[in-house]
Write an enzyme that holds these catalytic residues in place. Structure first.
Site, mmCIF file in Angstrom:
data_model
loop_
_atom_site.group_PDB
_atom_site.id
_atom_site.type_symbol
_atom_site.label_atom_id
_atom_site.label_comp_id
_atom_site.label_asym_id
_atom_site.label_seq_id
_atom_site.Cartn_x
_atom_site.Cartn_y
_atom_site.Cartn_z
ATOM 1 N N PRO A 1 6.968 -58.788 -93.891
ATOM 2 C CA PRO A 1 7.512 -58.013 -92.533
ATOM 3 C C PRO A 1 8.553 -59.673 -91.571
ATOM 4 O O PRO A 1 6.972 -60.558 -91.376
ATOM 5 C CB PRO A 1 6.185 -57.700 -91.813
ATOM 6 C CG PRO A 1 5.561 -57.409 -92.974
ATOM 7 C CD PRO A 1 5.702 -58.612 -93.681
ATOM 8 N N GLU A 2 9.637 -59.559 -90.426
ATOM 9 C CA GLU A 2 9.849 -60.113 -90.511
ATOM 10 C C GLU A 2 9.894 -58.901 -89.069
ATOM 11 O O GLU A 2 9.998 -58.504 -88.936
ATOM 12 C CB GLU A 2 11.172 -61.083 -90.946
ATOM 13 C CG GLU A 2 10.939 -61.365 -92.550
ATOM 14 C CD GLU A 2 12.367 -62.147 -92.762
ATOM 15 O OE1 GLU A 2 13.258 -62.950 -92.334
ATOM 16 O OE2 GLU A 2 11.744 -63.063 -93.868
#
Length: 272
Positions: A2-3
């Site tokens: 997750p960015e």
DNA sequence: AAAGCACCCTGTACGC
DNA sequence: TGCGTACAGGGTGCTT
């Protein structure tokens, strides 16, 4: 992993639960709770209403009734899913929040790198972060100053959350490719034109990825709060595409290691 | 300030 | 089939 776009997508999905009250909480892996002590964590959550959901860098910020803020970092493998009543158990559930409408917020994290913090002062956790890449303050001029004041290689610098908040391995590689600059270039050697391209590339790749609800790779399982995968993986030009043709020039994509991170680039478009 | 490395974790890939 | 080992990766902290 997750960015920024994935966390933004999750934040949007979680807003579905704003107004609900937490009626129970369960911590199944104590170390996921960075602070306070898990027992206190649960006590302070239960009975509180969710007032809002925001994001800062890769941190999810959930504002609670009573002045507390629940901050969540998903680490590498974290998922945050708002699940309907009656969904079966899941092996990697680390923290569960039971809501007053029967739904649950499930924080799953196979690799246990994710963290949750409950605090009245979110700044205490967030103050060290660099600017928001999609924010108004992040102008080309600002990026120029930021880069000029450093002399590190671009790839590790862009991954550094204190420098700029939200980029991870995928979007850093994609942004550098779009900007046509090499990941090993020293930050203070970029021309004005290259800074402009990099600025634009960072903002565009993040905005497009948010539009696609993030990147879900086949071997890893990011999903939004509603359980749906993102589709930005279809737009990836370099990440995870070693040996496949560069979408711009057809040259096979290469992978190098920079600062211990796998780094993908087009050796023709991105000259050292 | 920059860079290298160990560490935290575990699923997956790979060699035997 | 099954075992041991290397690796990936976000972030922090320590050392050079």
């Amino acid at each position: 992993m997750p960015e920024l776009p994935e966390v933004e997508t999750i934040a949007q999905g979680l807003r579905e639960a704003v107004g609900r009250r937490i009626v129970g909480a369960e911590v199944r892996w104590a170390r996921t709770i960075a602070a306070p002590d898990p027992t206190v964590f649960v006590q302070r959550l239960v009975g509180r209403r969710l007032l809002g959901v925001g994001r800062r860098g890769k941190w999810l910020v959930i504002r609670l009734e009573g002045g507390d803020h629940l901050l969540i970092h998903l680490g590498m493998s974290g998922r945050l899913v708002l699940e309907p009543e009656g969904v079966g158990e899941e092996r990697y559930a680390r923290v569960l929040l039971m809501l007053d409408d029967g739904r649950r917020v499930r924080f799953s994290d196979p690799r246990k790198f994710g963290r949750a913090v409950l605090t009245v002062d979110p700044e205490e956790v967030l103050e060290g972060l660099g600017p928001e890449p999609l924010g108004e303050a992040f102008t080309p001029e600002r990026l120029r100053e930021m880069l000029a004041g450093r002399r590190a290689r671009l790839k590790p610098l862009l991954l550094n959350q204190r420098f700029l908040a939200g980029l991870g391995n995928i979007y850093t590689d994609e942004a550098l490719w779009r900007a046509r600059v090499h990941p090993l270039r020293r930050s203070d050697t970029l021309s004005g034109e290259e800074v402009l391209r990099l600025h634009r590339a960072i903002r565009e790749v993040l905005a497009e990825a948010i539009d696609r609800r993030g990147t879900t790779l086949e071997d890893r399982g990011y999903v939004g709060a509603d359980g749906r995968p993102g589709t930005f993986n279809r737009e990836l030009a370099v990440y995870g595409r070693v040996g496949r043709p560069c979408p711009r020039c057809g040259t096979p994509i290469e992978r190098i290691v920079v600062g211990g991170r796998g780094t993908h680039l087009c050796p023709r478009c991105q000259q050292a």
